[in-house]
Scaffold this motif. Structure first.
Motif, PDB file in Angstrom:
ATOM      1  N   ALA B 740      27.635  18.223  32.037  1.00 18.32           N
ATOM      2  CA  ALA B 740      28.727  17.597  31.720  1.00 18.32           C
ATOM      3  C   ALA B 740      28.280  15.988  32.573  1.00 18.32           C
ATOM      4  CB  ALA B 740      29.988  17.903  32.332  1.00 18.32           C
ATOM      5  N   THR B 741      27.648  16.158  33.750  1.00 18.19           N
ATOM      6  CA  THR B 741      27.463  15.041  34.338  1.00 18.19           C
ATOM      7  C   THR B 741      26.087  14.210  33.695  1.00 18.19           C
ATOM      8  OG1 THR B 741      26.149  16.432  35.914  1.00 18.19           O
ATOM      9  CG2 THR B 741      28.222  15.601  36.749  1.00 18.19           C
ATOM     10  N   GLU B 743      25.599  14.361  30.737  1.00 16.71           N
ATOM     11  CA  GLU B 743      26.261  13.524  29.381  1.00 16.71           C
ATOM     12  C   GLU B 743      26.949  12.428  29.889  1.00 16.71           C
ATOM     13  OE1 GLU B 743      25.928  14.208  26.181  1.00 16.71           O
ATOM     14  OE2 GLU B 743      24.311  15.940  26.868  1.00 16.71           O
ATOM     15  N   LEU B 744      27.684  12.500  30.869  1.00 19.52           N
ATOM     16  CA  LEU B 744      28.420  11.110  31.267  1.00 19.52           C
ATOM     17  C   LEU B 744      27.381  10.115  31.863  1.00 19.52           C
ATOM     18  CD1 LEU B 744      31.296  12.954  33.621  1.00 19.52           C
ATOM     19  CD2 LEU B 744      31.460  11.169  31.432  1.00 19.52           C
ATOM     20  N   LEU B 745      26.477  10.525  32.428  1.00 21.98           N
ATOM     21  CA  LEU B 745      25.561   9.461  32.701  1.00 21.98           C
ATOM     22  C   LEU B 745      24.662   8.830  31.468  1.00 21.98           C
ATOM     23  CD1 LEU B 745      23.807  11.469  35.674  1.00 21.98           C
ATOM     24  CD2 LEU B 745      24.960   9.323  35.797  1.00 21.98           C
ATOM     25  N   ARG B 746      24.808   9.716  30.576  1.00 27.30           N
ATOM     26  CA  ARG B 746      23.842   9.035  29.530  1.00 27.30           C
ATOM     27  C   ARG B 746      24.794   8.016  28.645  1.00 27.30           C
ATOM     28  NH1 ARG B 746      22.183  12.778  24.900  1.00 27.30           N
ATOM     29  NH2 ARG B 746      22.509  14.549  26.354  1.00 27.30           N
ATOM     30  N   ILE B 747      25.806   8.340  28.646  1.00 26.88           N
ATOM     31  CA  ILE B 747      26.682   7.427  27.768  1.00 26.88           C
ATOM     32  C   ILE B 747      26.929   5.963  28.484  1.00 26.88           C
ATOM     33  CG2 ILE B 747      29.382   7.260  27.138  1.00 26.88           C
ATOM     34  CD1 ILE B 747      29.157   9.904  26.254  1.00 26.88           C
ATOM     35  N   PRO B 748      26.852   5.256  27.639  1.00 29.69           N
ATOM     36  CA  PRO B 748      26.862   3.925  28.107  1.00 29.69           C
ATOM     37  C   PRO B 748      28.302   3.532  28.704  1.00 29.69           C
ATOM     38  CG  PRO B 748      26.713   3.438  25.810  1.00 29.69           C
ATOM     39  CD  PRO B 748      26.295   5.298  26.024  1.00 29.69           C
ATOM     40  N   VAL B 770      25.021  16.101  41.573  1.00 25.90           N
ATOM     41  CA  VAL B 770      24.034  14.959  41.466  1.00 25.90           C
ATOM     42  C   VAL B 770      23.455  14.368  42.668  1.00 25.90           C
ATOM     43  CG1 VAL B 770      24.623  14.542  39.029  1.00 25.90           C
ATOM     44  CG2 VAL B 770      25.986  13.354  40.722  1.00 25.90           C
ATOM     45  N   ASP B 771      22.406  13.668  42.520  1.00 24.76           N
ATOM     46  CA  ASP B 771      22.193  13.030  43.958  1.00 24.76           C
ATOM     47  C   ASP B 771      22.942  11.611  44.152  1.00 24.76           C
ATOM     48  OD1 ASP B 771      18.939  12.062  42.339  1.00 24.76           O
ATOM     49  OD2 ASP B 771      21.103  11.519  41.965  1.00 24.76           O
ATOM     50  N   GLN B 772      22.540  11.050  44.959  1.00 24.52           N
ATOM     51  CA  GLN B 772      23.477   9.831  45.626  1.00 24.52           C
ATOM     52  C   GLN B 772      23.442   8.792  44.527  1.00 24.52           C
ATOM     53  OE1 GLN B 772      25.420   9.989  47.965  1.00 24.52           O
ATOM     54  NE2 GLN B 772      26.210   7.981  47.268  1.00 24.52           N
ATOM     55  N   GLN B 773      22.007   8.427  44.103  1.00 21.35           N
ATOM     56  CA  GLN B 773      21.958   7.455  43.016  1.00 21.35           C
ATOM     57  C   GLN B 773      22.605   7.678  41.932  1.00 21.35           C
ATOM     58  OE1 GLN B 773      17.964   7.506  41.089  1.00 21.35           O
ATOM     59  NE2 GLN B 773      18.084   5.425  40.545  1.00 21.35           N
ATOM     60  N   LYS B 774      22.477   8.802  41.304  1.00 20.22           N
ATOM     61  CA  LYS B 774      23.294   9.128  40.133  1.00 20.22           C
ATOM     62  C   LYS B 774      24.743   9.110  40.446  1.00 20.22           C
ATOM     63  CE  LYS B 774      19.940  11.633  37.536  1.00 20.22           C
ATOM     64  NZ  LYS B 774      19.349  12.773  37.803  1.00 20.22           N
ATOM     65  N   LEU B 775      25.171   9.451  41.672  1.00 18.29           N
ATOM     66  CA  LEU B 775      26.392   9.311  41.936  1.00 18.29           C
ATOM     67  C   LEU B 775      27.044   8.007  41.915  1.00 18.29           C
ATOM     68  CD1 LEU B 775      28.970  11.247  42.753  1.00 18.29           C
ATOM     69  CD2 LEU B 775      28.188  10.827  45.312  1.00 18.29           C
ATOM     70  N   ASN B 776      26.270   7.178  42.552  1.00 14.87           N
ATOM     71  CA  ASN B 776      26.858   5.860  42.565  1.00 14.87           C
ATOM     72  C   ASN B 776      27.058   5.226  40.935  1.00 14.87           C
ATOM     73  OD1 ASN B 776      26.826   5.669  45.255  1.00 14.87           O
ATOM     74  ND2 ASN B 776      24.696   5.007  45.400  1.00 14.87           N
ATOM     75  N   LEU B 777      26.170   5.575  40.180  1.00 11.19           N
ATOM     76  CA  LEU B 777      26.170   5.334  38.657  1.00 11.19           C
ATOM     77  C   LEU B 777      27.387   5.749  38.119  1.00 11.19           C
ATOM     78  CD1 LEU B 777      22.711   5.548  37.063  1.00 11.19           C
ATOM     79  CD2 LEU B 777      24.297   3.908  36.686  1.00 11.19           C
ATOM     80  N   LEU B 778      27.698   6.871  38.319  1.00 11.78           N
ATOM     81  CA  LEU B 778      28.944   7.547  37.946  1.00 11.78           C
ATOM     82  C   LEU B 778      30.038   6.906  38.396  1.00 11.78           C
ATOM     83  CD1 LEU B 778      28.477  11.353  37.964  1.00 11.78           C
ATOM     84  CD2 LEU B 778      29.106   9.985  36.125  1.00 11.78           C
ATOM     85  N   GLU B 779      30.146   6.451  39.592  1.00 16.66           N
ATOM     86  CA  GLU B 779      31.142   5.799  40.082  1.00 16.66           C
ATOM     87  C   GLU B 779      31.444   4.532  39.579  1.00 16.66           C
ATOM     88  OE1 GLU B 779      32.242   5.623  44.654  1.00 16.66           O
ATOM     89  OE2 GLU B 779      30.418   6.589  44.800  1.00 16.66           O
ATOM     90  N   THR B 780      30.632   3.912  39.451  1.00 19.77           N
ATOM     91  CA  THR B 780      30.628   2.585  38.635  1.00 19.77           C
ATOM     92  C   THR B 780      31.178   2.866  37.283  1.00 19.77           C
ATOM     93  OG1 THR B 780      28.332   2.684  37.976  1.00 19.77           O
ATOM     94  CG2 THR B 780      28.880   1.473  39.863  1.00 19.77           C
ATOM     95  N   LYS B 781      30.775   3.705  36.549  1.00 19.55           N
ATOM     96  CA  LYS B 781      31.247   3.814  35.290  1.00 19.55           C
ATOM     97  C   LYS B 781      32.662   4.321  35.138  1.00 19.55           C
ATOM     98  CE  LYS B 781      27.413   5.525  32.470  1.00 19.55           C
ATOM     99  NZ  LYS B 781      26.795   6.572  31.866  1.00 19.55           N
ATOM    100  N   LEU B 782      33.213   5.037  36.152  1.00 16.69           N
ATOM    101  CA  LEU B 782      34.660   5.632  36.134  1.00 16.69           C
ATOM    102  C   LEU B 782      35.526   4.276  36.601  1.00 16.69           C
ATOM    103  CD1 LEU B 782      34.158   8.943  37.582  1.00 16.69           C
ATOM    104  CD2 LEU B 782      34.508   8.362  35.512  1.00 16.69           C
TER     105      LEU B 782
END
Lengths: 138, 782
Positions: B740-741, B743-748, B770-782
């Motif tokens: 799931a994560t 996928e979430l990362l993949r989606i713009p 996920v690691d920290q970097q991806k986590l930050n990405l996810l955070e920005t997405k949400l």
């Protein structure tokens, strides 16, 4: 009140006796009548005495004396008592009958013009709004 | 009501009665549209009123219609006679029953029963007319004046024979039909017509008895007086204060009888004394009455005072029991004395009691604050009313100097009349009559059924007010409610009328007993000639019907709580059982009940969910379902979410499901949650599918994304709370999360919808996988 209960249906007590109080009646066709309410029945048929039809245009109004009115209940929108003390306390300006009728005519004309333009514009865009029947307008 | 109840029909058989129906109908028509409905001589009446206006300015006191016969009414006796005749005539106009009765029948001497008054009054009339005609009074000319088209009684007797039918019919209702009134419903009471609300038996003719003379008016009729004034004067003194409400411009025949003298006065009880009876009982006239039987008066009046059941609750407190207070004037003693004392009794302000009963307003130390008859008025209205009355009273008191001075009252009263002669065109009882009709419409045996929204609205208001009070708000705003009459539920079992001696049962169709006229049979169309479109349409219609049925069930179920509270102990288990059953039915309806068949298809459910109302229905049902059932619904929704999303594009109603869904989620175990996520995200996917359309659709929809977040958050909760027991599920969950994560990362970011709410523990959830970097990405997405 009709079928839906909820509104007090009591007949006003003092206004039908001394001292007589003036009432304001709004009719379904938009007319405003002011007179002494003499009689009422369960259909809200009204008997108004020394009635005056008041026409409002903008800030001005004019009174046309009409005498005795018997109004069929179904045409009554609302009926209210006029507080005689507050009656004179209004920002509206009373004018003569001729003047107010003239104002009304002018207002009607302006409305019709704008309506025409609207319909025209809609037609150009392919939408046609059927004109509502006058009686249902209110 | 069978015909046997009606004593008048004893002699006739049913057939004749039926035949007379036609006559009655003719009479009705006449009453409504023809001559009976209108005053025969409106011209005369108009002239009378016109004269009133004319003379109002000129003379010191308006003369009114009496003007013409001023010469005739030179002395009190004539004036009385004139009034009497007017009364008689009016009653003729009023009640054909009486007219007819006078001409045709001997009134049966019934003791004060329900129907007695009709006959009594006719007897009265007879006797009145006897002396009237016997005396060579100018009354003849008065009669002519009052009713020029109807010269003396003799002619009346040749009236339309169809009127004769009336009294019979008025005592027994038309077969099978609801009771009919002698006067059509629309006509307001001229004298004192009674709309027969609750009572099957026609109300007997109400009676006005009013004192017409006061001992303090030695020559009251020397001057010319208008009818209004005539009554105003004595009444005002009676009332003790200038209230023109209780004016009646016409005196009853009884009054005239009294005035004439020589007539035996029988106070006619108005049968059951409900507030709808406007009988006025007042003191009797002083001097000109040589033979009045005060005992009779008292007795009858006592009878009259017993209030009826019907409208008792209507007006707060019932009128004070007068019988106990009646024996004030001692039985024996001079008539005059008795009369005077009775008179004094009625001189108290009527405000303290029901206005139509002046006698019961017995001496009270202070006038009651609120008239019991005004409880039906809105409280604010009532307050205003009393304020004004107070003002008036004060005004007049100051005017006259002495409050109790009758003379003063009289003059001020006359002033009022002079100022506005039309002021009291509508009598108090007429006003009451109209307001009673309005209030009748508010009667309800089950207010929650009849007026749900009003009740709820006021409940809410009250709760608000209570809450405000708790917070210690300033001056409490008055939240007064109109007291609507509460009527107990009565079981009416209608028994169709049966005729004696008839073979078999005659079916008479009526309002209470409708007869089936048309046999409407539903024929289902054959399947062959149906086109595809028709089938689709039918299916949709079926779904709509299902939704409606389920909605009814839902409303019932929601109502059970209230019923539970109202019910008795013994009934409660049954109620609970019913409720359970209904809930099961609802669920079956939702999922497509197919007994014995596995629920393999979501088809039925989907159909419902495609319709806006269906979605709302599901949202409302969910709280009532058992957890498994609710989970089932949830799964079905998740499984088909993209489809639903597509269908919901226009309505956008899906978010309404979020709240009930979250409640359901709260109770779900991890296993279910996992499968939910699976359904939602459609993961794991086969490698062949390039894109996860399912998930994409979900993520791009507000509802979908919110739901996903909710589910994820629930999963996280579960993980946090109970790491030990859920180890088995962990792998599945972890895998899912990883996917799931990813996928979430993949989606713009732009493609992500805006969810309703973002649960707070999502970040911690993702941080596991996920690691920290991806986590930050996810955070920005949400």
């Amino acid at each position: 009140p009709g079928g839906a209960p909820g509104a007090p249906g009591a007949v006003p007590d003092p206004p039908l006796s001394f001292p007589a109080e003036k009432h304001l009646v709004l009719l379904r066709d938009g007319r405003t009548l002011i007179g002494y309410l003499r009689s009422i029945d369960q259909f809200a048929n009204l008997v108004l005495h020394q009635t005056v039809e008041r026409i409002h245009v903008g800030k001005k109004y004019g009174d046309i004396p009409r005498g005795i009115f018997v109004v069929r209940g179904e045409n009554v929108v609302l009926l209210g008592e006029i507080d005689l003390e507050k009656e004179s306390d209004t920002p509206l300006q009373q004018v003569s009958i001729e003047e107010i009728l003239e104002e009304q005519r002018v207002e009607q004309q302006a409305k019709q013009e704008s309506e025409k333009l609207k319909v025209q514009a809609l037609k150009e865009r392919g939408l046609s709004v059927p004109r509502a029947d006058t009686l249902d307008e209110y | 009501q069978s015909l046997e109840d009606c004593p008048l029909d004893e002699d006739e058989d049913a057939f004749q009665a039926l035949g007379e129906e036609d006559e009655d109908i003719d009479q009705f028509n006449d009453d409504t549209f023809g001559a009976g409905a209108v005053d025969d001589d409106w011209q005369e009446a108009h002239e009378r009123l016109a004269e009133l206006e004319d003379k109002a300015g000129s003379s010191r006191e308006p003369d009114g219609p009496v003007g013409n016969d001023g010469d005739v009414l030179g002395d009190p006796e004539d004036a009385l006679a004139e009034r009497l005749t007017r009364l008689v005539i009016d009653s003729e106009l009023e009640d054909p029953a009486i007219m007819q009765a006078v001409h045709t029948r001997d009134p049966p001497q019934q003791p004060g029963g329900l129907n007695s008054s009709i006959w009594d009054s006719s007897a009265m009339l007879r006797r009145i007319r006897g002396p009237l005609l016997a005396q060579e009074m100018p009354s003849v000319s008065v009669l002519d004046y009052a009713l020029p088209q109807r010269p003396p009684q003799a002619r009346d007797e040749e009236r339309d024979p169809s009127e004769r039918a009336l009294p019979r019919r008025s005592s027994s209702p038309i077969i099978g039909s609801p009771p009919v009134r002698a006067v059509p419903i629309g006509t307001p009471p001229k004298q004192a017509a009674i709309p027969n609300f609750n009572q099957q038996i026609l109300c007997p003719k109400p009676v006005h008895i009013r004192a017409t003379m006061q001992q303090r008016y030695p020559t009251p009729y020397g001057e010319r007086m208008s009818p209004n004034q005539l009554c105003n004067v004595p009444n005002s003194s009676l009332l003790g204060h200038p209230f023109p409400h209780s004016v009646s411009p016409v005196l009853t025949h009884l009054q005239r009888a009294q005035l004439l003298g020589g007539a035996q006065v029988k106070v006619l009880p108005a049968g059951r004394m409900s507030p709808s009876q406007f009988a006025r009982v007042s003191g009797l006239v002083g001097s000109p009455l040589p033979s009045v039987n005060p005992k009779l008066l008292q007795g009858r009046v006592g009878q009259m005072m017993s209030p009826a059941g019907g409208f008792r609750a209507f007006f707060g407190a019932p009128p004070a029991p007068p019988p106990s207070q009646l024996p004030h004037p001692p039985g024996p003693g001079s008539h005059l004395q008795n009369l005077r004392s009775v008179l004094s009794l009625s001189q108290r302000p009527t405000r303290s009691l029901h206005p139509s009963l002046t006698i019961p307003t017995l001496p009270r130390p202070q006038p009651q604050m609120f008239r019991p008859d005004t409880t039906h008025l809105h409280p604010q209205h009532r307050r205003l009313l009393h304020q004004r009355q107070q003002q008036n009273r004060n005004q007049h008191r100051s005017l006259n100097g002495s409050g109790g001075d009758r003379g003063g009252h009289r003059s001020s009263h006359q002033e009022q009349i002079r100022k506005d002669p039309y002021a009291n065109l509508m009598l108090q009882r007429e006003k009451d009559w109209v307001s009673k009709i309005q209030m009748m419409q508010l009667q309800s045996t089950d207010p929650y059924l009849d007026d749900y929204y009003y009740q709820n609205y006021f409940q809410k208001l009250e709760k608000l007010a209570a809450a405000e009070e708790v917070h210690g708000d300033g001056p409490k705003k008055e939240r007064t409610k109109l007291i609507t009459p509460q009527v107990a539920k009565l079981e009416h079992t209608y028994k169709p009328v049966q005729f004696e001696g008839s073979l078999g049962k005659l079916t008479v169709s009526s309002v209470n007993n409708p007869r089936k006229m048309i046999d409407a049979v539903v024929t289902s169309r054959s399947e062959d000639d149906e086109t595809k479109e028709k089938q689709v349409r039918d299916k949709r219609r079926q779904t709509l019907v299902t939704i409606e049925k389920t909605y009814s069930l839902l409303l019932d179920v929601e109502d059970y709580e209230r019923r539970y509270l109202l019910s008795l102990e013994g009934e409660r288990p049954a109620l609970m059982g019913e409720r359970k059953q209904k809930i099961c039915d609802m669920y079956d309806n939702l999922r497509g009940k197919a007994p014995g068949q596995d629920r393999l298809s979501d088809d039925h459910f989907m159909q419902i969910m495609c319709i806006r109302k269906g979605k709302r229905l599901v949202a409302r049902i969910l709280p009532f379902l058992a957890p498994e059932q609710a989970a089932d619904v949830l799964m079905a929704t998740a499984r088909n979410l993209p489809f639903l999303i597509k269908k919901d594009a226009q309505d956008e109603v899906l978010p309404c499901l979020l709240r009930p869904f979250s409640h359901v989620l709260y109770h779900l175990p991890l296993g279910t949650v996992t499968s939910l996520v699976q359904q939602l995200t459609n993961l794991p996917q086969s490698a062949a599918a390039p894109t996860n359309l399912h998930l994409t659709a979900v993520l791009q929809n507000k509802f979908g994304l919110s739901l996903l977040y909710l589910v994820l958050s629930r999963g996280e909760e579960l993980q946090n709370s109970d790491t030990n027991t859920e180890l088995m599920q962990d792998n599945q969950w972890t895998e899912l999360m990883l996917m799931a994560t990813r996928e979430l990362l993949r989606i713009p970011q732009g493609a992500l919808a805006k969810p309703v709410s973002i649960p707070s523990n999502l970040i911690s959830l993702f941080s596991r996988y996920v690691d920290q970097q991806k986590l930050n990405l996810l955070e920005t997405k949400l």
